[in-house]
Design an enzyme around this catalytic site. Structure first.
Site, PDB file in Angstrom:
ATOM      1  N   ASP A 203      38.465  47.499  34.558  1.00  0.00           N
ATOM      2  CA  ASP A 203      38.089  47.079  33.184  1.00  0.00           C
ATOM      3  C   ASP A 203      37.193  48.184  32.781  1.00  0.00           C
ATOM      4  O   ASP A 203      36.057  48.360  33.253  1.00  0.00           O
ATOM      5  CB  ASP A 203      37.431  45.905  33.240  1.00  0.00           C
ATOM      6  CG  ASP A 203      37.136  45.298  31.849  1.00  0.00           C
ATOM      7  OD1 ASP A 203      38.172  45.363  30.903  1.00  0.00           O
ATOM      8  OD2 ASP A 203      35.849  45.147  31.730  1.00  0.00           O
ATOM      9  N   GLU A 285      44.039  49.467  31.610  1.00  0.00           N
ATOM     10  CA  GLU A 285      44.416  48.974  30.287  1.00  0.00           C
ATOM     11  C   GLU A 285      44.793  50.045  29.380  1.00  0.00           C
ATOM     12  O   GLU A 285      44.413  51.075  29.381  1.00  0.00           O
ATOM     13  CB  GLU A 285      42.881  48.230  29.551  1.00  0.00           C
ATOM     14  CG  GLU A 285      42.320  47.029  30.326  1.00  0.00           C
ATOM     15  CD  GLU A 285      40.981  46.878  29.902  1.00  0.00           C
ATOM     16  OE1 GLU A 285      41.002  45.853  29.090  1.00  0.00           O
ATOM     17  OE2 GLU A 285      40.081  47.538  29.981  1.00  0.00           O
ATOM     18  N   CYS A 339      41.386  33.204  32.594  1.00  0.00           N
ATOM     19  CA  CYS A 339      40.835  33.024  34.065  1.00  0.00           C
ATOM     20  C   CYS A 339      41.664  33.574  35.034  1.00  0.00           C
ATOM     21  O   CYS A 339      42.832  33.462  35.113  1.00  0.00           O
ATOM     22  CB  CYS A 339      40.578  31.356  34.095  1.00  0.00           C
ATOM     23  SG  CYS A 339      39.962  31.069  35.870  1.00  0.00           S
ATOM     24  N   CYS A 342      43.219  30.382  37.600  1.00  0.00           N
ATOM     25  CA  CYS A 342      44.002  29.584  37.151  1.00  0.00           C
ATOM     26  C   CYS A 342      44.971  29.825  35.814  1.00  0.00           C
ATOM     27  O   CYS A 342      45.845  29.239  35.536  1.00  0.00           O
ATOM     28  CB  CYS A 342      43.363  28.107  36.680  1.00  0.00           C
ATOM     29  SG  CYS A 342      42.351  28.164  35.113  1.00  0.00           S
ATOM     30  N   CYS A 358      35.253  29.168  33.430  1.00  0.00           N
ATOM     31  CA  CYS A 358      36.483  28.600  32.694  1.00  0.00           C
ATOM     32  C   CYS A 358      36.198  27.192  32.541  1.00  0.00           C
ATOM     33  O   CYS A 358      35.721  26.569  33.171  1.00  0.00           O
ATOM     34  CB  CYS A 358      37.619  28.674  34.089  1.00  0.00           C
ATOM     35  SG  CYS A 358      39.093  28.239  33.515  1.00  0.00           S
ATOM     36  N   CYS A 361      39.057  25.092  34.847  1.00  0.00           N
ATOM     37  CA  CYS A 361      38.823  24.784  36.233  1.00  0.00           C
ATOM     38  C   CYS A 361      37.526  24.918  36.878  1.00  0.00           C
ATOM     39  O   CYS A 361      37.166  24.711  38.079  1.00  0.00           O
ATOM     40  CB  CYS A 361      39.780  25.680  37.150  1.00  0.00           C
ATOM     41  SG  CYS A 361      39.359  27.450  37.174  1.00  0.00           S
ATOM     42  N   ASP A 368      33.440  41.147  33.267  1.00  0.00           N
ATOM     43  CA  ASP A 368      34.053  42.122  33.507  1.00  0.00           C
ATOM     44  C   ASP A 368      34.863  42.228  34.935  1.00  0.00           C
ATOM     45  O   ASP A 368      35.970  42.766  34.981  1.00  0.00           O
ATOM     46  CB  ASP A 368      33.283  43.295  33.535  1.00  0.00           C
ATOM     47  CG  ASP A 368      32.483  43.785  32.155  1.00  0.00           C
ATOM     48  OD1 ASP A 368      33.212  43.123  31.135  1.00  0.00           O
ATOM     49  OD2 ASP A 368      31.646  44.444  32.101  1.00  0.00           O
TER      50      ASP A 368
END
Length: 389
Positions: A203, A285, A339, A342, A358, A361, A368
């Site tokens: 990232d 990315e 997330c 999940c 999250c 969950c 990051d």
């Protein structure tokens, strides 16, 4: 959207420093001045006739350039090709919206005049105009005053070995701060990428330059501090506007860029080394067009536009290709809001820059690191889809 990077040849640019005598340096300077004056003439002619294709423009400009500026046949053709390449770049920037929307002042200014070249802008040379004597570490190079033989050059042992073994195509003669360089293209066969055992997600950011899915964070605090210091110093010197202030500005103008490039090289090498050691690929990315998509407050725009994420991605690309590590680019949408446990996506999952929690969950992690894990997961999916097809 996934973009898989697979290639059999890695193209690199090797820089060697020329060590000309004062007489040789004067001849090289006169040559760059002549070819760039010729390039400005050809650019104006191309703009007037709206003729931007190399073969077509050659019919209009070739004889005039040779006669008026005393250029050799190959040099004249390189001047025309350089002009066509400059217009191709301009038109690509216009089509991509990099110079603003139609009708904007910046775009109108770019479209209203021909491209221009500095008196000492770089000039390409092919093997007819430039020959290398690697054992003697000299070059023979064409100038407007005749062929210069025995111009010494130097460089790192690694780069000189690569140059002798893998040089292909043209080389550019460059004058920078009174020093002379040749930028030569080399084509190095890459190492075939083995099937990766998972992916290392990366990232890219501003607060943390690069964060991996293993939880390793490369802070951007030091680099941003250097940039802020340079920016404040430039502001003070520009306001002072004395001769000594201008001399200092000129001397420091590339210092920040060199520091940023060195930082990116170090980070890229660490990432590629870790991926190679663990037998994984690298997932990055696809951040093309981020400057146009992101909306920030004015103080933040300077930081974003000074962020060299594209350079870091390029460094990772070529280092991975030479190490036989697969690289895949993935869609960055919602990686910071999803997330990694999940899969729940919600803007509220990331209440601030560093925190991810999250709402579905309850999973919590550095924001990051969570984003990097999502990128790694998308890399695995993209690799599986591309290879299943």
């Amino acid at each position: 959207m996934w973009t898989l990077i697979v290639c059999s040849i890695v193209k690199l640019v090797v820089q060697v420093k020329l060590l000309p005598t004062p007489q040789q340096a004067a001849a090289l300077e006169a040559t760059l001045d002549a070819v760039n004056r010729a390039a400005n003439l050809v650019a104006a002619l191309a703009f007037q006739r709206r003729c931007f294709r190399n073969f077509d423009l050659r019919r209009h400009a070739y004889d005039q350039v040779k006669a008026e500026f005393g250029l050799a046949a190959q040099a004249a053709q390189h001047v025309i090709k350089k002009v066509c390449d400059a217009y191709r770049t301009l038109h690509a920037n216009l089509a991509g919206g990099n110079l603003g929307r139609p009708g904007s002042p910046r775009r109108v200014k770019a479209e209203a005049k021909p491209v221009s070249f500095r008196p000492l802008a770089a000039q390409p040379y092919d093997d007819r105009c430039l020959s290398w004597q690697h054992e003697a570490r000299t070059v023979s190079i064409w100038t407007t005053g005749g062929r210069l033989k025995g111009v010494a050059f130097t460089g790192s042992e690694e780069h000189l070995a690569l140059l002798a073994a893998h040089r292909r195509g043209e080389s550019d003669l460059v004058c920078r701060d009174g020093m002379w360089f040749l930028h030569a293209t080399i084509e190095v066969p890459d190492v075939p990428a083995a099937a990766p055992e998972g992916f290392l997600g990366v990232d890219l950011g501003i607060a943390d330059i690069a964060t991996t899915s293993d939880g390793v964070r490369r802070s951007g605090k030091g680099l941003n501090a250097v940039r802020h210091r340079h920016r404040a110093l430039r502001r003070r010197l520009q306001a002072k506007a004395t001769k000594s202030a201008k001399r200092l500005l000129k001397r420091r103008r590339r210092k920040e860029a060199r520091f940023a490039a060195d930082t990116n090289h170090v980070i890229a090498k660490q990432i590629v080394t870790e991926a190679e050691r663990t037998g994984r690929g690298i997932a990055l990315e696809d951040l093309q067009g981020i400057r146009e998509r992101v909306r920030l407050r004015k103080p933040q725009r300077v930081t974003l536009h000074g962020w060299s994420f594209h350079q870091l991605g390029g460094f990772i690309d070529y280092k991975a290709a030479r190490a036989g590590v697969a690289v895949i680019y993935v869609d960055p949408s919602y990686t910071s809001q999803q997330c990694s446990q999940c899969g729940h996506v919600d803007r509220r999952n990331r209440p601030d820059q560093a925190t991810f929690s999250c709402t579905s969950c309850g999973f919590a992690e550095h924001a990051d690191v969570n984003a990097a894990r999502n990128i790694a997961s998308r890399g695995e999916t993209g690799w599986a889809v591309s290879h299943a097809a």
